[in-house]
Design an enzyme around this catalytic site. Sequence first.
Site, PDB file in Angstrom:
ATOM      1  N   SER A  75       0.794  -1.233   0.000  1.00 21.81           N
ATOM      2  CA  SER A  75       0.000   0.000   0.000  1.00 21.81           C
ATOM      3  C   SER A  75       0.822   1.277   0.000  1.00 21.81           C
ATOM      4  O   SER A  75       0.251   2.372  -0.095  1.00 21.81           O
ATOM      5  CB  SER A  75      -0.969   0.004   1.185  1.00 21.81           C
ATOM      6  N   LYS A 214       3.068   6.848   4.817  1.00 23.98           N
ATOM      7  CA  LYS A 214       2.097   5.842   4.375  1.00 23.98           C
ATOM      8  C   LYS A 214       2.609   4.460   4.743  1.00 23.98           C
ATOM      9  O   LYS A 214       3.783   4.153   4.557  1.00 23.98           O
ATOM     10  CB  LYS A 214       1.894   5.930   2.856  1.00 23.98           C
ATOM     11  N   THR A 215       1.708   3.641   5.256  1.00 26.15           N
ATOM     12  CA  THR A 215       2.035   2.265   5.606  1.00 26.15           C
ATOM     13  C   THR A 215       1.815   1.339   4.410  1.00 26.15           C
ATOM     14  O   THR A 215       1.196   1.705   3.413  1.00 26.15           O
ATOM     15  CB  THR A 215       1.141   1.768   6.757  1.00 26.15           C
ATOM     16  N   GLY A 216       2.307   0.118   4.554  1.00 24.51           N
ATOM     17  CA  GLY A 216       2.063  -0.931   3.576  1.00 24.51           C
ATOM     18  C   GLY A 216       2.239  -2.272   4.248  1.00 24.51           C
ATOM     19  O   GLY A 216       2.987  -2.393   5.229  1.00 24.51           O
TER      20      GLY A 216
END
EC number: 3.5.2.6
Length: 278
Positions: A75, A214-216
């Site tokens: 993501s 932003k995470t993923g």
Amino acid sequence: MIHRRHALSLVAAAAAVIPVRAFADVVPRYEVRKNLQKHFTDEGTVGAFAAFRTDDQQVIASDHSRARNPVLPASTFKIPNSIIALETGVVSDPDKDIFKWDGIKRSIPDWNKDHTLRTAIAASAVPVYQEIARRIGKERMQKYVDMFEYGNRNIGGGIDRFWLTGDLRISPLEQIAFVDRLRRRALPVSKRAQDLTADILSVTKVGDSIIRAKTGLIGVDDRTAVDGVKASVGWLVGWAEKGSVQTVFALNLDIREPNHTASRMKIAQQCLGDIGAI
């Protein structure tokens, strides 16, 4: 102490895995600080941290192997996906364009409702961004991934899956090169698309500093199994702002326990603190 020959070899190694022009046409100094690995081991996991300190043009990495190892962006690809959506007009306004819920109930409750681009990136709503990718289309998506010099630039595996289970790969060092271009508004797209994307990123306040990130999360991979325990891989990428000083960073780690998802931000803050970024 790092000898001059070793220092030069590290700079050459950094230049080999990061496009030189990515950092404002400057080859940054490159340093490995293995003491940063302690933050991962203290959490019972392993990972890599890489950062670009813009004030002194220095790249710092926690190691010289995993920081260069490309994996699925998961993501974190919502960052370039948002830029492309805004640039192409697939999304005209991140707060007004509505993506209607398709009525399919999924395991994450926040996905089961209508979204704007801003709320979709906050909830990391995969179905919304899959629809965005389908509307962008393969031809335009490939064009922009190439223009962004994003990872290995390979969007094979399905237009709505290539960053999740497909062929796209990117390393922490490549992540910071891309994110720094966004931070500087230096990507080959409109300033508006970059401004709006930066604006919709989640913000975490740490003292007198802020972190935009932003995470993923990559699914379980058998290759990460240790003593029979399989792990997914978690990302956190973005930049920290402390007054006028900005530091771009990327972190990934093996998630072997549920609490390791929260460890991403914890370890990132520890590493950023160690290098004086927050």
